[in-house]
Design an enzyme around this catalytic site. Structure first.
Site, PDB file in Angstrom:
ATOM      1  N   GLN A  73       0.826  -1.202   0.000  1.00 57.77           N
ATOM      2  CA  GLN A  73       0.000   0.000   0.000  1.00 57.77           C
ATOM      3  C   GLN A  73       0.865   1.258   0.000  1.00 57.77           C
ATOM      4  OE1 GLN A  73      -2.535  -0.683   3.455  1.00 57.77           O
ATOM      5  NE2 GLN A  73      -4.235  -1.249   2.131  1.00 57.77           N
ATOM      6  N   GLU A  95       2.612   1.746  15.168  1.00 56.01           N
ATOM      7  CA  GLU A  95       2.943   0.386  14.725  1.00 56.01           C
ATOM      8  C   GLU A  95       1.891  -0.623  15.183  1.00 56.01           C
ATOM      9  OE1 GLU A  95       4.536  -2.570  13.007  1.00 56.01           O
ATOM     10  OE2 GLU A  95       6.049  -0.975  13.112  1.00 56.01           O
ATOM     11  N   ARG A  97      -1.256  -1.382  14.231  1.00 56.91           N
ATOM     12  CA  ARG A  97      -2.576  -0.805  14.522  1.00 56.91           C
ATOM     13  C   ARG A  97      -2.617  -0.193  15.913  1.00 56.91           C
ATOM     14  NH1 ARG A  97      -5.445  -5.749  12.900  1.00 56.91           N
ATOM     15  NH2 ARG A  97      -5.494  -5.888  10.637  1.00 56.91           N
ATOM     16  N   THR A 117      -6.375 -12.032  13.208  1.00 60.79           N
ATOM     17  CA  THR A 117      -5.684 -10.841  13.707  1.00 60.79           C
ATOM     18  C   THR A 117      -6.482 -10.113  14.783  1.00 60.79           C
ATOM     19  OG1 THR A 117      -4.709  -8.747  13.015  1.00 60.79           O
ATOM     20  CG2 THR A 117      -6.620  -9.473  11.772  1.00 60.79           C
ATOM     21  N   ASP A 129      -8.277  -2.544  16.754  1.00 59.37           N
ATOM     22  CA  ASP A 129      -7.600  -1.453  16.056  1.00 59.37           C
ATOM     23  C   ASP A 129      -7.557  -0.249  16.991  1.00 59.37           C
ATOM     24  OD1 ASP A 129      -6.618   0.494  14.360  1.00 59.37           O
ATOM     25  OD2 ASP A 129      -7.940  -0.010  12.680  1.00 59.37           O
ATOM     26  N   ARG A 131      -5.716   2.537  16.520  1.00 54.78           N
ATOM     27  CA  ARG A 131      -5.172   3.715  15.858  1.00 54.78           C
ATOM     28  C   ARG A 131      -6.086   4.927  16.028  1.00 54.78           C
ATOM     29  NH1 ARG A 131      -4.018   1.126  10.049  1.00 54.78           N
ATOM     30  NH2 ARG A 131      -6.025   0.180  10.590  1.00 54.78           N
ATOM     31  N   THR A 152      -7.453   4.484   0.563  1.00 55.10           N
ATOM     32  CA  THR A 152      -7.738   3.603   1.701  1.00 55.10           C
ATOM     33  C   THR A 152      -8.815   2.601   1.335  1.00 55.10           C
ATOM     34  OG1 THR A 152      -8.281   3.551   4.076  1.00 55.10           O
ATOM     35  CG2 THR A 152      -9.554   5.063   2.690  1.00 55.10           C
ATOM     36  N   LYS A 157     -11.145   4.774   8.941  1.00 59.54           N
ATOM     37  CA  LYS A 157     -10.235   5.894   8.688  1.00 59.54           C
ATOM     38  C   LYS A 157     -10.998   7.064   8.068  1.00 59.54           C
ATOM     39  CE  LYS A 157      -6.218   4.671   7.277  1.00 59.54           C
ATOM     40  NZ  LYS A 157      -5.111   4.156   6.432  1.00 59.54           N
TER      41      LYS A 157
END
Length: 456
Positions: A73, A95, A97, A117, A129, A131, A152, A157
């Site tokens: 990406q 780093e 997520r 995950t 997640d 972030r 994305t 996001k």
């Protein structure tokens, strides 16, 4: 919620294989991390700027790990921004997520035990997640962009940046290459994290090695090859049906590729200096051989026509793009040559092979002398076969459409005429290395570097 502030500490020019960027380093009021912005061109005050907000992934971005699509990406975003000559990559130091490298490595071990995950993160006491994109929004405001087209696949996001007053005019998708190491990871993104991904009809089981080419873009390979050899880099590319046909037996023009694969073909045309076909293709299809489905320079049409049968009413003589370069045998008919050249074509006599065809080695030398550093060979059967048989191909890009034609085969036998006591030609058939597979709509595009056992 308190909005973090940011302050630029430094910036520097960063030349890359994709183009020249400016790297800006920011401090902020929220954490002690150095967040970054990689900027191409003038972005301040502009609308619909292409933007990637990318979270740090040491394993993917630096090591090229195939467990995720992060490095791909990042590389794709840099290339697409450079192609537009304007854009931004905001590089956030969050780093894994947001759980950090140590926890990410521990999560990898849990994934190897069969957990996905999301489950692995939660077993370690983290969210799926963690972030946050507030700092990214503040950096974009500092850079003065009015609105963005966001690279994305992640709806979260988009929602987060919108909540921080970033005007997102459009989502620009990033389609992944799927391999056996990241297939489960990507399916989890779709099924449990709402990511918008088309994993293709195989549902994520196609095999690929994306980093084999993403670390060495085609443009860079062309430049190095031409500088080293003085000869054009040859990309062999064509579309075929499931039974290996490139045309119907009737000879009528037939679109084999779907719209998305055709878009790829035109992007490839724009990357090459020349596009080469045989006279049979010109007579059957009356092609234009230019770039129509995207912006970009038109390649020079190169036609192999040993008997100078090129039609005087061919579209290549009056369509957009350079006039055709017609390579023919020695001593072409003077009157026909004069007529073609009066219509803008350039006719170049070359020595012929024993069977009457144009000598490929002499052809490539002539193209190199004309500063044509790359050529895309599109057909037809005799031309494709000759380039492979002569081992004069550096890249193969093959589109396979989900149809049966029972028509003209893409290739004839690759074996040269047998000589007494010659080795079995089947021992030297070409194979592909650095193979990639990717779905474009319903079409499967396979590409790789051809190798011949005798040349290893």
């Amino acid at each position: 919620m308190e909005i973090p502030s940011v302050h630029r500490l430094a910036d520097a020019r960063i030349p890359t294989v994709d183009g020249e960027f400016t790297l800006l380093l920011y401090e902020n009021s929220e954490d002690n991390k150095d967040h970054l912005a990689l900027v191409y061109g003038d972005v301040e005050g502009h609308d619909d700027v292409l933007v990637r907000v990318h979270s740090e992934c040491f394993t993917g971005d630096v090591l090229g790990s195939l467990r995720c699509d992060c490095g791909e990406q990042l590389g794709t975003s840099m290339r697409r921004i450079a192609e537009e000559e304007q854009g931004i990559i905001v590089y956030l130091r969050q780093e894994g997520r947001g759980i950090g490298l140590l926890s990410k490595l521990r999560a990898y071990n849990l994934q190897d035990e069969g957990y996905d995950t999301v489950e692995a993160n939660r077993m370690l006491g983290h969210g799926a997640d963690e972030r946050d994109y507030a700092i990214a929004a503040t950096i974009l405001e500092d850079l003065g962009v009015s609105s963005v087209r966001l690279l994305t696949n992640n709806p979260k996001k988009i929602e987060s940046l919108t909540d921080h007053d970033i005007d997102i005019a459009e989502r620009a998708p990033l389609e992944p290459h799927v391999n056996r190491h990241n297939a489960d990871y990507l399916r989890t993104k779709v099924n449990r994290m709402r990511h918008i991904l088309d994993l293709g009809p195989t549902n994520g089981y196609s095999q690929t090695n994306v980093h084999g080419s993403s670390l060495q873009p085609l443009e860079q390979r062309v430049e190095h090859y031409y500088a080293d050899t003085g000869l054009p880099f040859v990309t062999l590319t064509y579309a075929q049906s499931l039974d290996g046909s490139i045309a119907s037996n009737s000879g009528a023009p037939l679109a084999i590729s779907g719209p998305k694969a055709m878009d790829l073909t035109h992007r490839l045309r724009a990357l090459h200096d020349g596009i080469l076909v045989g006279i049979g293709t010109v007579l059957a299809d009356d092609p234009r051989l230019n770039v129509r489905r995207r912006e970009g320079d038109h390649p020079v049409p190169v036609i192999l026509d040993s008997s100078l049968r090129f039609p005087l009413d061919a579209r290549l003589l009056d369509c957009d793009g350079p006039s055709p370069l017609i390579f023919t045998g020695p001593n072409p008919d003077p009157s026909r040559r004069e007529t073609l050249e009066s219509k803008g074509a350039t006719v170049v006599p070359l020595s012929c092979t024993p069977d009457g065809g144009v000598c490929i080695d002499t052809l490539l030398e002539a193209l190199g002398d004309r500063q044509i550093a790359s050529v895309m060979v599109e057909g037809g059967t005799q031309v494709l076969t000759t380039f492979l048989r002569r081992q004069r191909v550096q890249r193969v890009i093959l589109t396979i459409a989900p149809m049966f034609l029972g028509g003209t085969s893409a290739l004839d036998s690759l074996a040269p005429p047998q000589q007494p006591d010659a080795p079995d030609p089947s021992d030297d058939v070409p194979r592909l290395k650095n193979v990639q597979q990717r779905w474009y709509g319903e079409d499967l595009v396979l590409e790789g570097d051809p190798i011949w056992p005798s040349s290893e």
